[in-house]
Design an enzyme around this catalytic site. Structure first.
Site, PDB file in Angstrom:
ATOM      1  N   ASP A  79      68.345  32.621  24.257  1.00 37.37           N
ATOM      2  CA  ASP A  79      67.525  33.775  23.875  1.00 37.37           C
ATOM      3  C   ASP A  79      66.944  34.483  25.088  1.00 37.37           C
ATOM      4  O   ASP A  79      66.910  35.716  25.152  1.00 37.37           O
ATOM      5  CB  ASP A  79      66.420  33.307  22.934  1.00 37.37           C
ATOM      6  CG  ASP A  79      65.440  34.422  22.599  1.00 37.37           C
ATOM      7  OD1 ASP A  79      65.835  35.345  21.860  1.00 37.37           O
ATOM      8  OD2 ASP A  79      64.302  34.388  23.086  1.00 37.37           O
ATOM      9  N   HIS A 108      55.893  36.537  33.873  1.00 35.87           N
ATOM     10  CA  HIS A 108      56.069  37.991  33.829  1.00 35.87           C
ATOM     11  C   HIS A 108      54.753  38.737  33.663  1.00 35.87           C
ATOM     12  O   HIS A 108      54.669  39.921  33.968  1.00 35.87           O
ATOM     13  CB  HIS A 108      57.039  38.385  32.714  1.00 35.87           C
ATOM     14  CG  HIS A 108      56.538  38.136  31.327  1.00 35.87           C
ATOM     15  ND1 HIS A 108      56.600  36.890  30.744  1.00 35.87           N
ATOM     16  CD2 HIS A 108      55.968  38.952  30.416  1.00 35.87           C
ATOM     17  CE1 HIS A 108      56.093  36.965  29.525  1.00 35.87           C
ATOM     18  NE2 HIS A 108      55.695  38.193  29.305  1.00 35.87           N
ATOM     19  N   HIS A 113      49.526  32.150  30.700  1.00 37.49           N
ATOM     20  CA  HIS A 113      49.346  33.538  31.129  1.00 37.49           C
ATOM     21  C   HIS A 113      47.888  33.920  31.395  1.00 37.49           C
ATOM     22  O   HIS A 113      47.573  34.519  32.422  1.00 37.49           O
ATOM     23  CB  HIS A 113      49.901  34.495  30.069  1.00 37.49           C
ATOM     24  CG  HIS A 113      51.356  34.307  29.774  1.00 37.49           C
ATOM     25  ND1 HIS A 113      52.334  34.324  30.740  1.00 37.49           N
ATOM     26  CD2 HIS A 113      52.010  34.094  28.595  1.00 37.49           C
ATOM     27  CE1 HIS A 113      53.521  34.136  30.181  1.00 37.49           C
ATOM     28  NE2 HIS A 113      53.348  33.997  28.891  1.00 37.49           N
TER      29      HIS A 113
END
Length: 504
Positions: free
Chosen positions: A43, A195, A257
């Site tokens: 994925d 990211h 994150h």
């Protein structure tokens, strides 16, 4: 209203915070010759990496000689995998540049290999050009056997390793993975990527703090009452049950994150925005983060999961009833933790990190709440100034008290805001560019990865012992009672609905 058009107009040469490159993105030096993607049919590759690579190709940002070699255990050849890549790009990057896509696909090849087998990897890697980067686009559970296989197979000198976060499943696991990586890779050649660190607004925290004199003198507990870092999303599982049900919101978002955002807010000024200086300061900030004490867990942390409801007109089943979920695990879809940063700058200022899935009103922001003035001469009690960094869409706003219309002695709430145009490269594309250039500034260093687990591990253990009740909230609601899933900020006069801007 503050305008951002002049500062961010393409071609104006936006400053790069003193790093080795300035202005707009220039040509990429021909450093990386081969990017090997392990987990070619997964994925992550289809949804994130292939679109990011095509974006780079379209922007002319791929090294001229770089080849992309996709590897997976399924049988196949170059043509079959290119057809697979086109299907994934149709689903995840429909507005792409077709000329750039075809040029990229010409660089793309496929080799069959069991990534956990040293013999298979040795054969698949044979003959590939160096410098080489190996990207582990794999489930976390495959990191260890794949790293062991890579170590045994042998790689060219100074090969680069790229691994996705979350890095490990707990502190001990992260330490063991770091030790395993150190057998074959120099730390500077390791990219543990997140990211979120490449999002424009997250990076703008650095610019606002360290390129503007007015903020640093008040960036401390004497003037700031609290910091809220919130990531509420309307999405449910979206087919990720196999991963998410073993991770949960605390591991998936806060450890993974939101603590990165906390580090950028809390860190002391670095000497320069380079990999060593920036990451040193981030680690120093994380070392000062104190998790709640055992007796504070029930008050300083919350966990919950969503029940059946409607989000954006779409019916969503209860998390516990979703395919692939084991209800007995008690996996949370909402997590909230209040941390303290135990140092001179932040002593006494709470940092509240919270995240939730299937929330009716999305909210993604860093909100810095300043204390009220020591003496307020107006009749109405003033409200605290609030600085918000909004993510998706990217914006910064500052909520202030100003003399209102009509009677000048009446205060009104005014929001000064600046919205940013979409950054030239999306986060994954920017990270791939950094990897190609050998610049680890936006990657996570090994000691930092361990600190992140050190911070959340006491909370994880308390939740596993059921010391904090597992609450519930309907999908499409604002989260568990008191979570306040409200609009991120107000436009013009007024303030963000539902958030009391008075000092906390």
């Amino acid at each position: 209203m503050l305008s951002s058009s002049e500062r961010h107009e393409p071609g104006t040469g936006r400053r790069r915070f003193g790093r080795r490159r300035t202005g707009n993105y220039g040509s990429v030096p021909d450093l990386l010759k081969t990017l090997v993607v392990l987990g070619a049919r997964g994925d992550m590759t289809g949804r994130l990496l292939l679109p990011a690579l095509v974006r780079l190709a379209g922007a002319g940002q791929l090294p001229a000689e770089m080849q992309v070699v996709a590897m997976d255990r399924d049988a196949g050849d170059d043509d079959a995998y290119r057809d697979h890549a086109r299907q994934k790009l149709d689903a995840h990057l429909p507005d792409r540049d077709e000329k750039a896509t075809e040029a990229f696909l010409e660089r793309l090849s496929y080799r069959q290999a069991d990534v956990t087998s040293a013999d298979a990897l040795r054969k698949a890697l044979d003959g590939l050009a160096s410098p080489m980067a190996v990207y582990l686009a794999l489930p976390n559970v495959l990191f260890r056997p794949t790293l062991e296989a890579l170590s045994e197979a042998g790689l060219p000198p100074h090969a680069t390793l790229v691994v996705e976060k979350p890095f490990g499943t707990d502190l001990d696991d992260a330490k063991e993975l770091n030790a395993l990586i150190a057998r074959s890779f120099d730390e500077r050649d390791v990219f543990r990527i997140d990211h979120f660190l490449a999002k424009q607004t997250v990076l703008d925290v650095l610019g606002l703090r360290f390129a503007n004199r007015i903020f640093e003198p008040v960036w401390n507990s004497e003037h700031i009452s609290r910091v809220d870092i919130t990531w509420y999303e309307s999405l449910g599982l979206e087919g990720r049950a196999n991963y998410y049900d073993r991770a949960g919101a605390l591991r998936d978002m806060i450890q993974n994150h939101l603590l990165q955002m906390l580090a950028l807010v809390a860190m002391d000024p670095p000497r320069s925005i380079t990999d060593r200086d920036l990451r040193d300061r981030k680690v120093e900030a994380l070392r000062a983060v104190v998790p709640p004490k055992p007796e504070e867990m029930a008050k300083a942390t919350r966990r919950a999961r969503y029940t059946a409801g409607t989000v954006g007109g779409k019916d969503l089943p209860a998390y516990a009833d979703a395919e692939g979920v084991d209800p007995s695990r008690g996996t949370e879809t909402y997590a909230e933790v209040t941390f303290r940063v135990s140092n001179w700058r932040w002593g006494g200022t709470p940092f509240r990190l919270r995240t939730g899935k299937a929330i009716g009103q999305e909210r993604r922001e860093i909100a810095v709440y300043f204390k009220t003035v020591p003496h307020e001469p107006f009749d109405d009690r003033d409200r605290a100034d609030v600085l918000r960094f909004t993510l998706s869409p990217d914006a910064i706003s500052l909520e202030l008290n100003l003399n209102g219309e009509g009677d000048p002695f009446d205060l009104e709430r005014v929001t000064l805001d600046s919205e940013f145009p979409t950054q030239e490269l999306p986060p994954y594309a920017l990270l791939l560019k950094e990897i190609a250039e050998g610049d680890p500034t936006l990657s996570i260093r090994g000691d930092e990865a361990e600190e992140l687990w050190r911070i959340v591990e006491p909370v994880l253990q308390a939740w596993e012992r059921d010391e904090v009740p597992l609450e519930e909230y309907p999908a499409g609601s604002g989260g568990p009672k008191g979570a306040k899933a409200t609009p991120q900020r107000a436009a013009g006069r007024g303030t963000a609905a539902g958030d009391d801007p008075r000092s906390g």
